[in-house]
Design a protein around this motif. Structure first.
Motif, mmCIF file in Angstrom:
data_model
loop_
_atom_site.group_PDB
_atom_site.id
_atom_site.type_symbol
_atom_site.label_atom_id
_atom_site.label_comp_id
_atom_site.label_asym_id
_atom_site.label_seq_id
_atom_site.Cartn_x
_atom_site.Cartn_y
_atom_site.Cartn_z
ATOM 1 N N HIS A 208 -3.825 6.831 6.151
ATOM 2 C CA HIS A 208 -4.597 5.601 6.251
ATOM 3 C C HIS A 208 -5.396 5.535 7.529
ATOM 4 O O HIS A 208 -5.681 4.474 8.045
ATOM 5 C CB HIS A 208 -3.673 4.395 6.176
ATOM 6 C CG HIS A 208 -3.229 4.128 4.787
ATOM 7 N ND1 HIS A 208 -4.100 3.842 3.782
ATOM 8 C CD2 HIS A 208 -1.999 4.133 4.232
ATOM 9 C CE1 HIS A 208 -3.431 3.668 2.661
ATOM 10 N NE2 HIS A 208 -2.159 3.843 2.905
ATOM 11 N N ARG B 64 -13.707 2.966 -3.488
ATOM 12 C CA ARG B 64 -12.783 4.052 -3.154
ATOM 13 C C ARG B 64 -13.487 5.403 -3.273
ATOM 14 O O ARG B 64 -13.365 6.281 -2.430
ATOM 15 C CB ARG B 64 -11.585 3.968 -4.108
ATOM 16 C CG ARG B 64 -10.400 4.840 -3.780
ATOM 17 C CD ARG B 64 -9.788 4.487 -2.461
ATOM 18 N NE ARG B 64 -10.060 5.514 -1.470
ATOM 19 C CZ ARG B 64 -9.886 5.351 -0.166
ATOM 20 N NH1 ARG B 64 -9.468 4.195 0.312
ATOM 21 N NH2 ARG B 64 -10.130 6.322 0.657
ATOM 22 N N ARG B 65 -14.237 5.576 -4.360
ATOM 23 C CA ARG B 65 -14.903 6.861 -4.582
ATOM 24 C C ARG B 65 -15.970 7.128 -3.525
ATOM 25 O O ARG B 65 -16.186 8.271 -3.126
ATOM 26 C CB ARG B 65 -15.533 6.895 -5.978
ATOM 27 C CG ARG B 65 -14.520 7.132 -7.083
ATOM 28 C CD ARG B 65 -15.191 7.547 -8.364
ATOM 29 N NE ARG B 65 -15.962 6.466 -8.936
ATOM 30 C CZ ARG B 65 -15.466 5.574 -9.795
ATOM 31 N NH1 ARG B 65 -14.206 5.646 -10.176
ATOM 32 N NH2 ARG B 65 -16.230 4.628 -10.273
ATOM 33 N N PHE C 210 -5.793 -4.798 0.427
ATOM 34 C CA PHE C 210 -4.683 -3.856 0.340
ATOM 35 C C PHE C 210 -4.859 -2.861 -0.795
ATOM 36 O O PHE C 210 -4.168 -1.855 -0.862
ATOM 37 C CB PHE C 210 -3.351 -4.612 0.243
ATOM 38 C CG PHE C 210 -2.949 -5.174 1.583
ATOM 39 C CD1 PHE C 210 -2.300 -4.364 2.506
ATOM 40 C CD2 PHE C 210 -3.289 -6.467 1.933
ATOM 41 C CE1 PHE C 210 -1.970 -4.846 3.752
ATOM 42 C CE2 PHE C 210 -2.954 -6.963 3.177
ATOM 43 C CZ PHE C 210 -2.298 -6.147 4.104
ATOM 44 N N GLU C 211 -5.763 -3.149 -1.661
ATOM 45 C CA GLU C 211 -6.026 -2.243 -2.769
ATOM 46 C C GLU C 211 -6.862 -1.035 -2.322
ATOM 47 O O GLU C 211 -6.563 0.086 -2.710
ATOM 48 C CB GLU C 211 -6.789 -3.009 -3.851
ATOM 49 C CG GLU C 211 -7.081 -2.189 -5.051
ATOM 50 C CD GLU C 211 -6.373 -2.717 -6.266
ATOM 51 O OE1 GLU C 211 -5.984 -3.895 -6.269
ATOM 52 O OE2 GLU C 211 -6.205 -1.933 -7.195
ATOM 53 N N ARG D 18 -12.254 -4.623 -10.647
ATOM 54 C CA ARG D 18 -11.587 -3.321 -10.761
ATOM 55 C C ARG D 18 -12.623 -2.191 -10.635
ATOM 56 O O ARG D 18 -12.482 -1.271 -9.851
ATOM 57 C CB ARG D 18 -10.902 -3.294 -12.131
ATOM 58 C CG ARG D 18 -10.212 -2.045 -12.576
ATOM 59 C CD ARG D 18 -8.846 -1.924 -11.980
ATOM 60 N NE ARG D 18 -8.945 -1.077 -10.811
ATOM 61 C CZ ARG D 18 -8.192 -1.211 -9.727
ATOM 62 N NH1 ARG D 18 -7.284 -2.155 -9.662
ATOM 63 N NH2 ARG D 18 -8.329 -0.401 -8.730
ATOM 64 N N SER E 88 0.837 -1.190 0.000
ATOM 65 C CA SER E 88 0.000 0.000 0.000
ATOM 66 C C SER E 88 0.873 1.241 0.000
ATOM 67 O O SER E 88 2.049 1.182 0.351
ATOM 68 C CB SER E 88 -0.913 0.010 1.220
ATOM 69 O OG SER E 88 -0.134 0.246 2.366
ATOM 70 N N ALA E 89 0.298 2.342 -0.374
ATOM 71 C CA ALA E 89 1.094 3.559 -0.474
ATOM 72 C C ALA E 89 1.219 4.216 0.889
ATOM 73 O O ALA E 89 0.226 4.606 1.482
ATOM 74 C CB ALA E 89 0.427 4.531 -1.446
ATOM 75 N N ASP F 239 -12.859 0.516 -7.552
ATOM 76 C CA ASP F 239 -12.784 1.958 -7.804
ATOM 77 C C ASP F 239 -13.982 2.663 -7.194
ATOM 78 O O ASP F 239 -13.867 3.735 -6.601
ATOM 79 C CB ASP F 239 -12.768 2.233 -9.318
ATOM 80 C CG ASP F 239 -11.403 1.902 -9.926
ATOM 81 O OD1 ASP F 239 -10.478 1.616 -9.144
ATOM 82 O OD2 ASP F 239 -11.297 1.910 -11.167
ATOM 83 N N ARG G 91 -0.154 7.929 1.947
ATOM 84 C CA ARG G 91 -1.561 8.284 2.111
ATOM 85 C C ARG G 91 -1.952 8.238 3.577
ATOM 86 O O ARG G 91 -1.396 7.478 4.352
ATOM 87 C CB ARG G 91 -2.422 7.297 1.330
ATOM 88 C CG ARG G 91 -3.619 7.966 0.730
ATOM 89 C CD ARG G 91 -4.297 7.042 -0.234
ATOM 90 N NE ARG G 91 -5.189 6.135 0.453
ATOM 91 C CZ ARG G 91 -5.393 4.897 0.070
ATOM 92 N NH1 ARG G 91 -4.746 4.400 -0.946
ATOM 93 N NH2 ARG G 91 -6.234 4.147 0.714
#
Lengths: 427, 268
Positions: free
Chosen positions: B8, B199-200, B219-220, B192, B2-3, B196, B6
């Protein structure tokens, strides 16, 4: 990776409502609409197609077989009046079938209600409004009873209504009396199937229906286009409006011809039963397609669990379906009584129910629930009436009449089942 | 994976949308949830993971008011609340998107999104305003895969159906959206799309609880992960404090290094 997702989402930003859903804007040509219709057919949704094809083929068949009799104003008027009790009974059954239930007792309920009508008229001496009200209330109460057993107790509708199919025949027998026939000579009731609208009134009504339909369709089309909503191409709307006008005015023209067998009497005009059926058709269509009650009927038929989770009172919808079905059965019984001018102990028994279920299914209502409209009853009812009428003209033996009508119902049910399978595999 | 740059949910993100404290639930003699603590934040995706039978479904049914909790405290936006029926949950702005979707195949997208809460003008259904609102909601979620909002749901793909089900939940100004395995039956591209969308949802400020068995999905999209083990919360932590192996250990044994349940909890 997830930060990419985030930025991608941010970059695209909030979309204008106009973006996406290109299908709502494109395909707006006649060609697109035809393609859409063909896709729908391939997907298993045959709509009114089988019934319309049935009416045309059977019409041609009987015209060829009985050239001088079938396609005459007299016979067509008879046929229309013959069809009215079937259509009204089928209209009620559409509600029950929409939920994936069945009402095997609908026919004999119409019999009980006719018996009540006859008894109130003949024994009690009340006028027709009281008798009609008594018949319809009887129907509603019976429907409440059936619906409660199905919706609240949870007995399968097949078993409940099979039991009631026998039970109500006993009640009719008790009300009318063994071997007896109660004649109904009340003028208003008799007029329904035996008297005609004055010619001018008939034409005025026909024009009103044609113009009203055109106005509503065009107004709706304009409103949708103005707000950029999904809408059909104008050509298609105009075609539908014109077709409706041709059918309505054409039928009126045929029924306005003098169809008396002797020159001495005048017999012309639209039988009173027909505007009554049209009125019921409009009301039922309105309830099913324009009210939340109707929407909930479809939802319960399509996915009862989804409906329950959406906060819909599924039990209430189930009970109401049977109440409406039985109330319309009462009206069907009144029309049948008018046509025969009497009530017999076996009123509504025999093939009455088979005809009505057949009508709904041929018209495009699914036996599996979730699909059905009021117009299905009208179109399917006409197919059934044409078969009954045509076989009568041919003088076919009674046994063959039963076999053929049963066969037609089986055929319609097979088409329904195959269409459903097709729709399931298409996904 | 994960990034790390960000946020979290490591830093304070203000008042949690939902906080469960010491929640228990039994069905007869079987205790399914033991002293569950869970905190869900607005704008964050909380992945709820756990093996079959760990109590994930019972937990969300409790939050949805379908099977109310036996004891424990529930706070919604800082207020003590009771969740005794689905109606209570809906009133607070809790929407659940179930695995079996709860869409009626024979109705179109708009009709499904407004099912049970149709807009009316007098007795008439207000189809036009519903169509506009449905389209706006879908557009806000950047859903571009639907050809028409007047398509029957039966003609949609699995991913599109999931999208409609999620959009339906969002339509009602929901504050907390619970998604029960939204990607379980989907292909790669459709997964996918749904991820998305999840997330939005969070980016739009909804608190999101996302139940899944798929570590890649966790983790996405997740900001936090809550692991259930035999009816107990083994961990409820920001995603950047755990790695994939640890999450799997938490799911399968309830412990991973310093994280997880204490030895006596595990002995029960």
């Amino acid at each position: 990776m997830s930060s990419n997702t985030l930025t991608a989402a941010e970059a695209s930003g909030p979309q204008k409502p106009a973006a996406g859903f290109e299908g709502d804007r494109q395909d707006n040509t006649l060609g697109g609409a035809v393609r859409g219709y063909l896709d729908k057919l391939r997907g298993g949704d045959l709509g009114a197609l089988p019934a319309v094809l049935g009416i045309i083929t059977l019409g041609i068949l009987f015209t060829v077989l009985r050239p001088g009799t079938f396609l005459t104003p007299l016979n067509l008027a008879n046929l229309a009046v013959q069809a009215t009790p079937i259509i009204v009974l089928a209209m009620g059954l559409v509600f029950v079938l929409l939920l994936g239930e069945i009402d095997l007792s609908a026919g004999v309920v119409s019999g009980v209600c006719s018996a009540v009508l006859a008894q109130v008229l003949v024994q009690s001496g009340f006028g027709w409004p009281v008798a009609v009200l008594a018949a319809i209330v009887t129907g509603a109460v019976i429907g409440m009873f059936t619906g409660s057993l199905v919706g609240m107790v949870g007995i399968p509708s097949f078993v409940v209504t099979l039991a009631l199919f026998l039970g109500w025949q006993g009640v009719t027998l008790r009300l009318i009396g063994q071997g007896g026939t109660v004649p109904v000579r009340e003028p208003v009731i008799r007029a329904l199937a035996n008297e005609n609208l004055p010619l001018a009134v008939g034409w005025a009504l026909a024009v009103l229906v044609a113009v009203g339909y055109a106005a509503i369709e065009l107004w709706r089309w304009r409103a949708k286009r103005a707000r950029d909503l999904a809408h059909q191409p104008l050509v298609l709307v105009v075609l539908r409006v014109v077709l409706m006008a041709v059918v309505v005015l054409g039928v009126t023209a045929i029924l306005s011809e003098d169809r008396a067998l002797s020159a001495a009497v005048d017999l012309a005009g639209i039988p009173y039963a027909i505007p009554l059926v049209i009125l019921l058709l409009l009301v039922v269509t309105f309830v099913l397609s324009r009210t939340s009650f109707g929407r909930h009927m479809y939802a319960v038929g399509g996915n009862a669990e989804a409906a329950r989770r959406a906060g819909i009172n599924v039990t209430r919808i189930r009970v109401m379906a049977f109440v409406i079905s039985s109330s319309l059965a009462a009206i069907s019984g009144i029309l049948a009584t008018s046509r025969l001018s009497s009530v017999t102990p076996d009123a509504g028994a025999g093939n009455t129910l088979l005809y009505a279920v057949g009508a709904a299914v041929i018209g495009g209502t699914s036996l599996f629930g979730g699909r059905g409209r009021a117009r299905d009853a009208l179109l399917g009812g006409l197919v059934i009436a044409i078969i009954a009428n045509g076989l009568g003209l041919l003088g076919v033996a009674a046994y063959l009449n039963f076999v053929i009508t049963g066969g037609v119902l089986l055929l319609a049910a097979s088409v329904d089942a195959l269409a459903r399978r097709r729709a399931a595999t298409a996904r | 994976m994960s990034a790390p740059e960000r946020d979290h949910g490591t830093t304070a993100v203000g008042r949690p949308t939902l906080e469960l404290r010491g929640v228990d639930k039994s069905f007869g003699a079987v205790q399914v949830l033991h002293d569950v603590h869970l905190t869900v934040y607005p704008g964050k995706v909380t992945a709820l993971v756990g093996d079959n039978g760990a109590g994930k479904s019972t937990l969300i049914k409790g939050i949805a008011g379908i099977h109310p909790f036996d004891s424990g405290e529930v706070e919604f936006e800082g207020e003590r609340v009771t969740l005794h029926s689905p109606r209570d949950a809906a009133k607070l702005g809790i929407e659940v998107v179930y695995q079996d979707l709860a869409l009626a195949d024979n109705l179109d997208v708009v009709q499904n999104m407004f099912l049970g809460r149709e807009r009316k003008r007098g007795v008439l259904l207000d189809e036009q305003s519903m169509e506009v609102a449905a389209r706006e909601t879908l557009a806000k979620l950047s859903v571009r895969t639907l050809k028409s909002v007047r398509q029957l749901v039966s003609s949609l793909s699995g991913g599109q159906r999931q999208t409609v089900a999620i959009a339906k939940a969002v339509l009602w100004e929901s504050k907390l959206v619970i998604l029960d395995e939204p990607t379980a039956a989907l292909g790669v591209a459709q997964t996918r799309q749904v991820l998305d969308l999840v997330r939005r949802l969070a980016d739009a400020g909804h608190a999101v609880v996302f139940i899944t068995h798929n570590m890649v999905d966790v983790f996405e999209v997740a900001d936090r992960v809550a692991a259930l083990y035999l009816g107990r919360v083994a961990a409820d932590v920001p995603i950047d404090q755990v790695d994939r192996t640890q999450v799997i250990e938490l799911i399968t044994s309830g412990r991973s290094g310093d994280l997880g349940l204490s030895a006596e909890d595990l002995e029960d």
